[in-house]
Design an enzyme around this catalytic site. Structure first.
Site, PDB file in Angstrom:
ATOM      1  N   CYS A 110       0.792  -1.221   0.000  1.00  0.00           N
ATOM      2  CA  CYS A 110       0.000   0.000   0.000  1.00  0.00           C
ATOM      3  C   CYS A 110       0.823   1.269   0.000  1.00  0.00           C
ATOM      4  O   CYS A 110       0.356   2.311  -0.421  1.00  0.00           O
ATOM      5  CB  CYS A 110      -0.920   0.021   1.221  1.00  0.00           C
ATOM      6  SG  CYS A 110      -0.039   0.211   2.786  1.00  0.00           S
ATOM      7  N   PHE A 248      -3.967   5.176 -18.026  1.00  0.00           N
ATOM      8  CA  PHE A 248      -4.449   4.224 -19.029  1.00  0.00           C
ATOM      9  C   PHE A 248      -3.710   4.418 -20.348  1.00  0.00           C
ATOM     10  O   PHE A 248      -4.314   4.440 -21.433  1.00  0.00           O
ATOM     11  CB  PHE A 248      -5.960   4.370 -19.238  1.00  0.00           C
ATOM     12  CG  PHE A 248      -6.795   3.856 -18.104  1.00  0.00           C
ATOM     13  CD1 PHE A 248      -6.831   2.509 -17.801  1.00  0.00           C
ATOM     14  CD2 PHE A 248      -7.543   4.723 -17.322  1.00  0.00           C
ATOM     15  CE1 PHE A 248      -7.596   2.020 -16.749  1.00  0.00           C
ATOM     16  CE2 PHE A 248      -8.316   4.253 -16.268  1.00  0.00           C
ATOM     17  CZ  PHE A 248      -8.339   2.899 -15.982  1.00  0.00           C
TER      18      PHE A 248
END
Length: 269
Positions: A110, A248
Site C-alpha cells: 500500500c 491508461f
C-alpha cells in the site's frame, strides 16, 4: 556476494489432465535495510539490483536528504537476512532524521506502512517548475518502446518498470518488485547524472498512486505517464503540484487527468 535479481526453478504445468515439469524464472525479493550513520531507518522488500540508486532516490524523495551532496559515502553489503546499504550522511540531516524516526516496513503493497500521522498521507506539495510541453506523438512513441526496456519483467512478469523519456526517447529505465522502489532507483540515478527533470517525462508500468505522484513532485518531475489508472487522490495532488498526470496509457491512446495544457495537440484549420 549479492543475490541475483532472478532465479530459475522447476514448475509443473498443466498438459491436458496431467502435469509436466518445466523450467521457469522468478523475480528475487530481498530485504534491504537502509542504514544511516549506523542506525537502520527502514527495511524495504526490493529487487537486489541498483541498490545504491535506490538508497539515494529514497533518501531524496522521502526528504531525508535535501541534496545528493549530503550523502558522503555509501556501501552495499550482504547481511545474514538480506542486504544492508550503509550510508554516511551530513550530521544535520541525521539529526533531523532521528527527530522524525518512523517505524516503517517495506512498500511493495500500500505504501502507507509505518506512517505515524494521518496528515502525512496528504503531503503539501510545492508547485513543480514547468519549462516545456510534450507532443502526443513523443508520448506514444515512448510507450511503444517501453516493453523493450523491461527485460526482467519480460522474464518474470512480477516486477514494475519506470523509465525516463527525453526528446521522445527512453534514456534510462529501472525495475523492481516495488513500484516505489523502481521510481526511487530512477530518481537516484537521475540525481547522480544531473538529469534535467523538466526536459522529459516519467513512464511507469503501474497505477499512479498518491505516493508515486508525491515522490515525482519532490524530485521536480512535471509529467507522469502511467500504463494503469491513477487514483483520485493522485490526480488532486498532481493538480496541486501543477503536474501533468496521464493514465491508461497505451501507444494508441491515453487519458490526461491534470494540466492538459502541457500536451501539444494538432492545430485544426
Amino acid at each position: 556476494m549479492l543475490p541475483a535479481p532472478a532465479l530459475s526453478c522447476t514448475v509443473y504445468r498443466t498438459c491436458g489432465n496431467s502435469l509436466r515439469p518445466d523450467d521457469d524464472i522468478l523475480a528475487e525479493e530481498t530485504a534491504v535495510a537502509l542504514v544511516y550513520n549506523g542506525i537502520t531507518h527502514v527495511v524495504l522488500m526490493a529487487t537486489p539490483q541498483d541498490l545504491a540508486e535506490l538508497a539515494l532516490g529514497f533518501s531524496l524523495s522521502e526528504g531525508i536528504l535535501h541534496h545528493a551532496s549530503e550523502l558522503y559515502d555509501i556501501e552495499v553489503q550482504p547481511a545474514c537476512d538480506g542486504i544492508e546499504v550503509q550510508m554516511e550522511i551530513a550530521s544535520a540531516r541525521f539529526q533531523a532524521l532521528k527527530e522524525r524516526r518512523r517505524n516503517m516496513t517495506g512498500r511493495t503493497g500500500c505504501g502507507l506502512c509505518g506512517i505515524d500521522s494521518l496528515a502525512a498521507v496528504k503531503p503539501n506539495l510545492s508547485p513543480v517548475a514547468r519549462h516545456r510541453r510534450f507532443s502526443i506523438t513523443e508520448i506514444q512513441t515512448a510507450l511503444a518502446d517501453f516493453d523493450h526496456h523491461q527485460p526482467l519483467r519480460k522474464s518474470v512478469g512480477s516486477v514494475h518498470g519506470v523509465a525516463w523519456v527525453a526528446d521522445g526517447k527512453i534514456t534510462a529505465a529501472f525495475e523492481d518488485v516495488g513500484r516505489h522502489n523502481a521510481l526511487d532507483k530512477l530518481i537516484g540515478f537521475g540525481t547522480r547524472h544531473q538529469i534535467d527533470w523538466q526536459q522529459g517525462f516519467l513512464l511507469i508500468s503501474s497505477r499512479a498512486s498518491y505516493e508515486m505522484v508525491a515522490k515525482a513532485a519532490a524530485a521536480g518531475i512535471g509529467c507522469i505517464v502511467a500504463v494503469s489508472a491513477p487514483t483520485a487522490l493522485a490526480v488532486r495532488l498532481a493538480e496541486q503540484a501543477g503536474m501533468t498526470l496521464i493514465g491508461f496509457a497505451k501507444p494508441q491512446k491515453f487519458n490526461v487527468y491534470s494540466c492538459s495544457e502541457y500536451i501539444e495537440t494538432e492545430k485544426k484549420d
